[in-house]
Scaffold this active site. Structure first.
Site, PDB file in Angstrom:
ATOM      1  CG  HIS A   9      -1.874   1.071   1.339  1.00  0.00           C
ATOM      2  ND1 HIS A   9      -1.947   1.910   2.418  1.00  0.00           N
ATOM      3  CD2 HIS A   9      -2.852   1.468   0.489  1.00  0.00           C
ATOM      4  CE1 HIS A   9      -2.930   2.774   2.234  1.00  0.00           C
ATOM      5  NE2 HIS A   9      -3.499   2.528   1.069  1.00  0.00           N
ATOM      6  NE  ARG A  10      -1.863   5.740   1.494  1.00  0.00           N
ATOM      7  CZ  ARG A  10      -2.369   6.504   2.440  1.00  0.00           C
ATOM      8  NH1 ARG A  10      -1.594   7.356   3.082  1.00  0.00           N
ATOM      9  NH2 ARG A  10      -3.643   6.435   2.756  1.00  0.00           N
ATOM     10  CD  GLU A  36      -3.057   2.319  -3.096  1.00  0.00           C
ATOM     11  OE1 GLU A  36      -4.083   3.008  -3.169  1.00  0.00           O
ATOM     12  OE2 GLU A  36      -2.050   2.673  -2.423  1.00  0.00           O
ATOM     13  CG  ASP A  38      -2.851   6.898  -3.071  1.00  0.00           C
ATOM     14  OD1 ASP A  38      -3.931   6.295  -3.124  1.00  0.00           O
ATOM     15  OD2 ASP A  38      -1.965   6.640  -2.231  1.00  0.00           O
ATOM     16  CG  HIS A  51      -3.196   9.379   0.246  1.00  0.00           C
ATOM     17  ND1 HIS A  51      -3.959  10.184   1.068  1.00  0.00           N
ATOM     18  CD2 HIS A  51      -3.913   8.253   0.056  1.00  0.00           C
ATOM     19  CE1 HIS A  51      -5.080   9.567   1.373  1.00  0.00           C
ATOM     20  NE2 HIS A  51      -5.084   8.390   0.776  1.00  0.00           N
ATOM     21  CD  GLU A 110      -7.111   5.294  -4.132  1.00  0.00           C
ATOM     22  OE1 GLU A 110      -6.326   4.684  -3.387  1.00  0.00           O
ATOM     23  OE2 GLU A 110      -7.962   6.108  -3.727  1.00  0.00           O
ATOM     24  CE  LYS A 112      -6.345   8.702  -2.732  1.00  0.00           C
ATOM     25  NZ  LYS A 112      -7.313   7.866  -1.997  1.00  0.00           N
ATOM     26  CG  ASP A 230      -0.071   0.841   5.529  1.00  0.00           C
ATOM     27  OD1 ASP A 230      -0.136   1.303   4.380  1.00  0.00           O
ATOM     28  OD2 ASP A 230      -0.889   1.125   6.433  1.00  0.00           O
TER      29      ASP A 230
HETATM   30  O1  G3P Z   1      -6.635   1.812  -2.996  1.00  0.00           O
HETATM   31  C1  G3P Z   1      -6.817   1.334  -1.714  1.00  0.00           C
HETATM   32  C2  G3P Z   1      -6.629   2.395  -0.663  1.00  0.00           C
HETATM   33  O2  G3P Z   1      -5.408   3.019  -0.888  1.00  0.00           O
HETATM   34  C3  G3P Z   1      -7.743   3.404  -0.644  1.00  0.00           C
HETATM   35  O3  G3P Z   1      -7.630   4.357   0.370  1.00  0.00           O
HETATM   36  O4  G3P Z   1      -7.054   6.555   1.260  1.00  0.00           O
HETATM   37  O5  G3P Z   1      -5.376   4.744   1.373  1.00  0.00           O
HETATM   38  O6  G3P Z   1      -5.936   5.814  -0.793  1.00  0.00           O
HETATM   39  P1  G3P Z   1      -6.451   5.415   0.560  1.00  0.00           P
HETATM   40 MG    MG Z   2      -4.791   4.625  -2.164  1.00  0.00          MG
END
Ligand code: G3P
Ligand code: MG
Length: 249
Positions: A9-10, A36, A38, A51, A110, A112, A230
């Site tokens: 994640h990120r 993943e 953003d 993000h 992702e 935004k 994470d």
């Molecule tokens: O894409 C999954 C997750 O990252 C969505 O929430 O706020 O962490 O971007 P957020």
């Molecule tokens: Mg995200």
């Protein structure tokens, strides 16, 4: 037991500042199945990997991403807030991340598009992907499902995901409307029944953001396809330990 795929994640937030090239490099080195990230759009039009729509949490800048040009953004540190060892990290463009990854793992992009609305960002995304040879290793998601529907209508052939923080009704029909073959739910809003229903609807289920061992084990038992975490280091260790036990070594 079949373990879900590991998606950082990120780029993984417990070992490096989120959404930076160093985080993504570490994900590649560790052998994650995916990352993943953003995406927002800056004032000079480039898609950048960050993000928040604001700069202040993850950089030493202030103001909105949409109001700063790429050269202005590149002067900021995207890592000093996390640890001074990462001061040299910059906000990457999406294209820089694509060049780094180059098909080595799956990228969940992702987009935004809220609260700042980037008009026509679907066209910017397609421009950024135009030269990428590994588009079959991408999953595109967004909480803005109107954006997702516009992207779907462009018939790009990209793999799309319904990103949603709820157990949805008529998920199969809903996913079809967006051209999605994946569902990306929040793990805290997910049940074993909902996973089964999504699988019965032919969808891949990739949930976020699971950071605890008990959730990883539960998710694996319930047949989750991918864990977005994470902490990819600890999750990979757990899977390797479990595989060693299963192999009797
Ligand atoms: O894409 C999954 C997750 O990252 C969505 O929430 O706020 O962490 O971007 P957020
Ligand atoms: Mg995200």
């Amino acid at each position: 037991m079949k373990w879900p795929k590991v998606i950082a994640h990120r780029g993984g937030r417990r070992w490096a500042p989120e959404n930076t090239l160093i985080a993504f490099s570490k994900s590649i080195e560790l052998g994650c199945d995916g990352i993943e990230l953003d995406v927002q759009r800056c004032a000079s039009g480039e898609l950048v990997v960050i993000h928040d729509h604001e700069l202040s949490r993850t950089t030493n800048g202030v103001g909105l991403v949409k109001d700063a040009t790429l050269p202005e953004l590149k002067r900021l540190s995207a890592g000093a807030w996390y640890d001074k060892a990462f001061t040299a990290e910059r906000i990457p463009t999406l294209e820089e991340v694509l060049a780094l990854v180059s098909g080595k793992l799956v990228i969940n992009i992702e987009i935004k598009n809220a609260p700042v609305e980037y008009e026509g960002i679907e066209d910017d995304l397609l421009s950024a992907l135009a030269e990428y040879e590994f588009c079959d290793r991408l999953i595109i998601s967004s909480f803005d499902h109107q954006f997702m529907r516009r992207l779907h209508k462009l018939r790009t052939g990209l793999k799309l995901a319904v990103l949603a923080d709820a157990i949805l009704i008529d998920l199969k029909e809903y996913a079809q409307k967006l051209g999605a073959t994946c569902w990306h739910p929040c793990y805290g809003s997910l049940t074993a029944t909902a996973i089964d229903d999504a699988h019965a609807a032919g969808l891949e289920v990739n949930a976020w953001t699971l950071n605890e061992q008990r959730d990883w084990v539960e998710a694996a038992k319930n047949g989750l396809d991918a864990i977005i975490t994470d902490d990819p280091v600890k999750l990979k260790e757990l899977i390797e330990r479990a595989d060693r036990v299963a192999a009797g070594s």
